[in-house]
Enzyme design. Structure first.
Site, PDB file in Angstrom:
ATOM      1  N   LYS B  79      23.203  33.724 -24.538  1.00 34.18           N
ATOM      2  CA  LYS B  79      22.165  32.849 -25.070  1.00 34.18           C
ATOM      3  C   LYS B  79      22.749  32.054 -26.236  1.00 34.18           C
ATOM      4  O   LYS B  79      23.528  32.601 -27.037  1.00 34.18           O
ATOM      5  CB  LYS B  79      20.992  33.712 -25.536  1.00 34.18           C
ATOM      6  N   SER B 154      11.946  33.194 -24.821  1.00 37.27           N
ATOM      7  CA  SER B 154      12.848  32.099 -25.089  1.00 37.27           C
ATOM      8  C   SER B 154      14.208  32.222 -24.399  1.00 37.27           C
ATOM      9  O   SER B 154      14.949  31.250 -24.360  1.00 37.27           O
ATOM     10  CB  SER B 154      13.070  31.969 -26.596  1.00 37.27           C
ATOM     11  N   SER B 178      11.099  37.855 -25.672  1.00 35.72           N
ATOM     12  CA  SER B 178      11.957  36.765 -25.193  1.00 35.72           C
ATOM     13  C   SER B 178      13.046  37.173 -24.214  1.00 35.72           C
ATOM     14  O   SER B 178      13.719  36.308 -23.665  1.00 35.72           O
ATOM     15  CB  SER B 178      12.600  36.039 -26.379  1.00 35.72           C
TER      16      SER B 178
END
Lengths: 100, 487
Positions: B79, B154, B178
């Site tokens: 990420k 996210s 997330s």
């Protein structure tokens, strides 16, 4: 009842070092008002005897030995700066004019 | 069209059998990523050269019989809020434009030590603030099951990259759901470890008392292998737990007889949840019973306050953490004559609307006159919620809930209503507030879209929910289903 209006949002924005256009401040005020209205449900809770949780695990600050160790070299630390001089970050004059 | 990569377990077997090399896997991941990028937007960048070198080194180790770990030579994605030396780290924000991380996050060092090969960085909601991966300076990420829909967020880029077969493994971060909610929306498995289990050193902070890095993969066993590579104490993160992290993979025995699953009565009501989602979760729990687990009802009376509690605490912490983005040390700077003006214009130009909204809310709840009514009150509610979990776990080993109240929603469907978006995290935020580990795994489909089952464990007990998830996956096929290939 409105809990926060555009004027209050502009005051908060100043504290947060954000600058909002008037339309943006009005939209933010509406959004924040809805969120504050939602979180109002916490007022139902009787928390007079309840200690706050700031952290789930760390009950004490862990200490380490005060020993010299490797860290970022100054030239590496400033390499990302939009403006730098030598090993220093460059910023516009701080003392010139009136700072609020 | 390049074929999707298999699971970690499949790729490792293929490597061991000599049918494929790590160098070939990396080429396939890069080609697959490029081929899927226009359709999905899962990636924000690749690191082809470094990955090719690392893969060649892994192949050489394999030839010498010196493998470092089960991840040696396996492509992974990170990420884009996890620092990697020499990589552009944007956090999906304009304010970090051009920023190149000068150091590795601890998890990156540990992936290197395990021999894993980082091939790409994945999209996210700006600074991990969001539940849809729509709020990114790079544009939205799309769900491989239906590109009109969100992959969740996210960590939507990491989830989409795994689901679409670009990589078998990815790291995400989870502050309020997330990792778990995108795993649910894309039909894969994701784990948020216990707070402090995995070092946050090098993770760009959103809400420091809630943030935790964790794995996304097709199945629970692959998540366990990735967790085992990254978990454990780290002197550079003072909130990392000093307790050693024993490997979880050997705990996945398939045996769950006598394990007690708690079903919170507050979560198994028809209100606010898609009935098909609830039905799939109930059926998954029944399958766990058939595998030998026992089920009992538990109660989390303060769970209904979790979203309110979360948004006060997370935004307060965010407003403080994001003060570091000021145009002085890195990233975007607005050109102007005075320092205050520089701060204000840099931040106003650099941050997106959702980040500004959260900074403003956090600043408000910490400001004079409101601190006790909002921030302190939320911290007290957090204590009550933790006590709920302590009481519930006195009578069960794992708590089962839906991961999200619905399947993947349409892109744009909630972006104009922040509060509705926040409610997407209704089942996941509690684990962050209480610091508990939580797994999301696919447990069925509704309208052709994956449904997620969430399994929460006790503090430091990632192994039990992973063992239950793995046992369920040995008996079911949902985690083996793959999204349709584009035609």
């Amino acid at each position: 009842m409105s809990r926060i209006g555009p004027g209050e949002v502009e005051r908060i924005a100043k504290l947060a070092r954000l600058r909002l256009e008037p339309a943006e401040a009005a939209a933010m005020a509406a959004d924040l008002d809805a969120v504050l209205d939602y979180v109002e449900q916490l007022a139902e809770l009787d928390t007079r005897e309840v200690a706050p949780t700031s952290h789930v695990t760390a009950l004490a600050t862990p200490l380490r030995e005060d020993r010299v160790a490797a860290s970022l070299a100054p030239e590496v630390a400033v390499a990302n700066a939009p403006a730098a001089e030598g090993s220093a970050f460059e910023v516009p004059p701080v003392l010139e004019g009136v700072e609020e | 069209m390049t074929a999707p990569l298999g699971t970690l377990t499949e790729l490792r077997e293929a490597l061991d059998a000599g049918g494929v090399s790590s160098a070939e896997l990396v080429e396939q991941a890069l080609a697959r990523g490029e081929a899927q990028q226009r359709r999905l937007g899962a990636l924000v960048g690749t690191r082809a050269e470094a990955a090719r070198e690392a893969a060649a080194a892994a192949d050489a180790r394999r030839a010498r019989g010196e493998l470092r770990s089960p991840l040696d030579g396996i492509p992974v994605a990170l990420k884009d809020n996890i620092s990697q030396a020499g990589a552009e780290v944007s956090c999906g924000s304009r304010i970090l434009a051009g920023y190149v991380a000068p150091f590795d996050a601890t998890v990156v060092e540990r992936l290197d030590a395990a021999g894993a090969v980082v091939v790409a960085r994945t999209n996210l909601d700006e600074f991990a603030m969001g539940s849809s991966t729509e709020h990114s300076a790079h544009g939205p990420t799309r769900n491989p099951w239906d590109p009109e829909r969100s992959p969740g967020g996210s960590s939507g880029g990491s989830a989409a990259a795994v689901a679409a077969g670009i990589v078998p493994l990815a790291l995400g971060s989870d502050t309020g759901g997330s990792i778990r909610q995108p795993a649910a929306f894309t039909g894969i498995t994701g784990l948020k470890p216990t707070y402090g289990r995995v070092s946050r050193y090098g993770l760009v902070a959103y809400a420091s008392s809630l943030d935790q890095i964790g794995p996304l993969a097709h199945g629970a066993a692959d998540c366990a292998a990735l967790l085992d590579a990254i978990a454990g104490p780290d002197p550079r993160d003072s909130t990392s737990l000093p307790t050693p992290a024993p490997p979880t993979l050997p705990e996945l025995t398939g045996d769950v007889s006598g394990l007690v699953i708690g079903l919170p009565r507050e979560y198994f009501v028809e209100e606010g949840v898609d009935p098909e989602v609830l039905a799939a979760v109930r059926e998954a729990v029944a399958e766990c019973e058939r595998a030998g687990a026992k089920v009992r009802e538990v109660s989390l009376p303060h769970a209904r306050y979790a979203i309110a509690t979360y948004y006060l605490i997370a935004t307060a912490e965010a407003s403080s953490n994001l003060s570091r983005f000021d145009g002085v040390r890195y990233g975007h700077r607005a050109e102007c004559d005075g320092l205050t003006e520089l701060y204000e214009r840099t931040r106003s130009e650099g941050f997106g609307a959702e980040v500004k909204r959260r900074i403003l809310l956090g600043t408000f709840v910490l400001s004079a006159g409101y601190y006790d009514a909002y921030y302190r009150k939320a911290q007290q509610a957090r204590t009550l919620l933790r006590a709920d979990f302590d009481a519930a776990f006195a009578g069960c080993d794992v708590i089962a809930t839906p991961t999200a109240p619905e399947t993947a929603f349409r892109i744009g469907e909630k972006s104009s209503d922040p509060l509705r978006m926040y409610l997407s995290d209704v089942y996941t935020v509690s684990a962050n507030l209480a610091g508990l580990p939580g797994v999301s795994l696919p447990c069925g489909f509704a309208g052709g879209l994956p449904v997620g089952l969430q399994l929460l464990g006790r503090t430091l007990d990632e192994a039990t929910p992973l063992r239950l998830a793995d046992a369920y996956q040995r008996r079911t096929e949902h985690h083996r289903r793959r999204p349709p290939e584009a035609t």
